[in-house]
Motif scaffolding. Structure first.
Motif, short mmCIF file in Angstrom:
data_model
loop_
_atom_site.label_atom_id
_atom_site.label_comp_id
_atom_site.label_asym_id
_atom_site.label_seq_id
_atom_site.Cartn_x
_atom_site.Cartn_y
_atom_site.Cartn_z
N ALA A 43 -35.36 2.53 30.51
CA ALA A 43 -36.40 2.69 29.51
C ALA A 43 -36.01 3.82 28.58
CB ALA A 43 -37.75 2.97 30.17
N GLY A 44 -36.58 3.84 27.39
CA GLY A 44 -36.28 4.89 26.44
C GLY A 44 -37.48 5.25 25.59
N VAL A 45 -37.56 6.50 25.19
CA VAL A 45 -38.54 6.98 24.23
C VAL A 45 -37.76 7.63 23.10
CG1 VAL A 45 -40.53 8.47 23.84
CG2 VAL A 45 -40.26 7.32 26.04
N PHE A 46 -38.15 7.35 21.86
CA PHE A 46 -37.33 7.71 20.72
C PHE A 46 -38.15 8.44 19.66
CE2 PHE A 46 -35.76 3.89 22.74
CZ PHE A 46 -34.41 4.18 22.93
N THR A 47 -37.41 9.07 18.73
CA THR A 47 -38.06 9.77 17.62
C THR A 47 -39.04 8.86 16.89
OG1 THR A 47 -37.67 10.98 15.57
CG2 THR A 47 -36.17 9.15 16.03
N GLN A 48 -40.09 9.47 16.34
CA GLN A 48 -41.03 8.72 15.52
C GLN A 48 -40.76 8.92 14.03
OE1 GLN A 48 -45.09 9.38 16.78
NE2 GLN A 48 -44.57 9.12 18.93
N ASN A 49 -39.67 9.61 13.72
CA ASN A 49 -39.26 9.77 12.32
C ASN A 49 -38.80 8.41 11.79
OD1 ASN A 49 -38.08 10.54 9.86
ND2 ASN A 49 -37.43 12.51 10.71
N LEU A 50 -39.32 8.00 10.65
CA LEU A 50 -38.93 6.72 10.07
C LEU A 50 -37.49 6.75 9.55
CD1 LEU A 50 -42.18 5.72 8.15
CD2 LEU A 50 -41.44 5.05 10.44
N VAL A 51 -36.98 7.95 9.29
CA VAL A 51 -35.56 8.12 8.98
C VAL A 51 -34.87 8.49 10.29
CG1 VAL A 51 -33.85 9.44 7.68
CG2 VAL A 51 -36.06 8.87 6.63
N HIS A 52 -34.16 7.55 10.87
CA HIS A 52 -33.57 7.82 12.18
C HIS A 52 -32.17 7.23 12.28
CE1 HIS A 52 -36.24 4.24 12.58
NE2 HIS A 52 -35.16 3.71 13.11
N GLY A 53 -31.40 7.78 13.21
CA GLY A 53 -30.00 7.44 13.33
C GLY A 53 -29.75 6.02 13.80
N ALA A 54 -28.54 5.53 13.50
CA ALA A 54 -28.14 4.20 13.95
C ALA A 54 -28.20 4.06 15.46
CB ALA A 54 -26.73 3.88 13.42
N PRO A 55 -27.79 5.09 16.24
CA PRO A 55 -27.90 4.94 17.70
C PRO A 55 -29.34 4.71 18.17
CG PRO A 55 -26.40 6.71 17.15
CD PRO A 55 -27.08 6.32 15.87
N VAL A 56 -30.30 5.33 17.50
CA VAL A 56 -31.70 5.10 17.86
C VAL A 56 -32.07 3.64 17.64
CG1 VAL A 56 -34.10 5.63 17.23
CG2 VAL A 56 -32.43 7.48 17.45
N LYS A 57 -31.66 3.09 16.51
CA LYS A 57 -31.94 1.68 16.23
C LYS A 57 -31.32 0.77 17.30
CE LYS A 57 -32.19 2.06 11.14
NZ LYS A 57 -32.00 3.51 10.95
N VAL A 58 -30.07 1.03 17.65
CA VAL A 58 -29.37 0.18 18.63
C VAL A 58 -30.01 0.30 20.01
CG1 VAL A 58 -27.19 -0.16 19.85
CG2 VAL A 58 -27.20 0.19 17.37
N SER A 59 -30.23 1.51 20.48
CA SER A 59 -30.76 1.70 21.83
C SER A 59 -32.20 1.23 21.96
CB SER A 59 -30.64 3.17 22.24
OG SER A 59 -29.29 3.56 22.35
N ARG A 60 -32.99 1.47 20.90
CA ARG A 60 -34.40 1.07 20.95
C ARG A 60 -34.53 -0.44 21.16
NH1 ARG A 60 -37.18 3.44 16.10
NH2 ARG A 60 -38.02 5.11 17.40
N GLU A 61 -33.62 -1.21 20.61
CA GLU A 61 -33.68 -2.67 20.75
C GLU A 61 -33.28 -3.14 22.16
OE1 GLU A 61 -31.08 -4.13 17.75
OE2 GLU A 61 -32.52 -3.81 16.09
#
Length: 400
Positions: A43-61
């Motif tokens: 499981a993961g919890v990620f930044t709530q900043n709408l400007v966020h890194g590519a790794p956040v996008k990949v891992s969140r999915e």
């Protein structure tokens, strides 16, 4: 600050950290890999900043998941605000790790931390991934190297662990984190990987992680700036065996909460330029959300932070911050103690020895702000730091 290095990994995990040349300092560790020998609930919890890194996008999915195998993290470059190339690079990192482990790339999660807006030096990472995979070990020394490899402006590596008994089975929870500035939930410029050998479903892993994060990483602030890269990942590989009943689940949740809270406090203790660590307790509210809002508002107040820097018990700054937090309350319900000294009671100032309180702030790194704001049953504990000239210097020269 000394951090114990004899921290065990849960069963079935191997980790490593290497230098692959991302950072400008030669030989400085900058690539870490956390691997389970068997598939994990993740499981993961990620930044709530709408400007966020590519790794956040990949891992969140890719989470929650039942078949995670690894987390790869680079430091020195956040791979944020890097467009399509950034996405390609983040995905390629997971593909290279998957090739080393013999698993699907979807089973690999990725994080990056460092300067925003620069493309990854991918040839260095591509060369480093086989090196870090070859050095994977289930040892405390390897965990220290992995923890050091994810650091940016941190001055020490951050580790925490708990061991509990589930029936006759020993279960371990061990976490690593980085962070020292751009700290402002939700969450902070921070990364954390928490590993356990407990048996959990992806849904339970997700729920337990969110419970822990809400009481730890989401309760810290240095300057209130929400980062592009914040990520906390929990991996549970079931290598310890044993079944989880309600009692065991409660004990495991407490272990997650304690590990996350310890790591969060280590981040605040490493806050850039900080002279003081501030613990803020807010009680007496109708809801936890109200208590959290007040605590965060006080923590983020530059005037409160600078007063603490100067050992000035200027209670008016604290009380006024309570008033603009956006929570409905009555002034006469507010009571404030600073370092256990009563300064303000039920809406009125009280007599106190100002010099003695100031001295207590000057002589101690720890400062405690204790607010009661009514007769409700909800409370929150929040951690922050003061704001010094050294913090301004460090962050005014970050890229130059």
């Amino acid at each position: 600050m000394t951090v114990t290095d004899q921290i065990p990994l849960p069963r079935g995990f191997r980790v490593a950290g290497v230098a692959c040349g991302i950072k400008s300092d030669p030989g400085k560790l900058d690539l870490a890999l956390f691997v389970s020998e068997t598939p994990c609930a993740a499981a993961g919890v990620f930044t709530q900043n709408l400007v966020h890194g590519a790794p956040v996008k990949v891992s969140r999915e890719r989470v929650p998941a039942a078949t995670a195998r690894a987390v790869v993290i680079n430091s020195g470059n956040s791979n944020a605000c890097t467009g399509e190339r950034g996405m390609d690079d983040a995905e390629r990192m997971t593909e290279l790790v998957a090739a080393e482990l013999g698993c699907e790339s979807q089973s690999v999660l990725v994080c990056s931390t460092g300067v925003i807006g620069h493309f990854l030096p991918f040839e260095k990472i591509a060369a480093g991934i086989p090196q870090v995979a070859a050095q994977l070990q289930p040892e405390s020394a390897s965990l220290v190297q992995a923890a050091q490899a994810i650091m940016t402006t941190d001055t020490f590596h951050k580790l925490a662990t708990r061991t509990i008994m589930v029936g006759e089975t020993e279960v371990t929870v061990t976490g690593v984190a980085k962070g020292a500035a751009m700290i402002g939930p939700n969450m902070a410029t921070m990364l954390s990987v928490i590993m356990t050998d407990a048996a959990l479903s992806p849904e339970t892993t997700d729920a337990m992680l969110r419970h822990a994060v809400d009481r730890s990483f989401n309760c810290i602030s240095v300057e209130g700036h929400t980062s592009t890269s914040d990520t906390v990942i929990l991996l549970a590989n079931a290598a310890a065996g044993g079944a989880m009943d309600e009692t065991a689940g409660d004990a495991l949740q407490q272990a997650f909460d304690e590990v996350a809270a310890e790591l969060a406090q280590l981040i605040i203790r490493d806050a850039e330029g900080a002279d003081h660590i501030i613990t803020i307790d807010v009680a007496g509210l109708a809801t936890r959300e109200d208590a959290f809002r007040i605590a965060k508002t006080v923590a983020d107040s530059v005037l409160v932070k600078t007063a603490v820097t100067g050992a000035d018990p200027n209670w008016g700054r604290i009380v006024s911050a309570v008033g603009y937090a956006g929570v409905t309350l009555r002034e006469e319900d507010i009571t404030l103690r600073l370092n256990d000294t009563l300064l303000y009671e039920q809406g009125s100032p009280v007599s106190y020895d100002e010099a003695a309180v100031s001295q207590s702030m000057r002589d101690n790194r720890e400062v405690h702000i204790d607010l009661i704001c009514g007769s409700g049953e909800s409370a929150v504990r929040y951690w922050t730091s003061d704001l010094t000239a050294e913090y301004v210097r460090l962050n005014s020269e970050y890229t130059t």
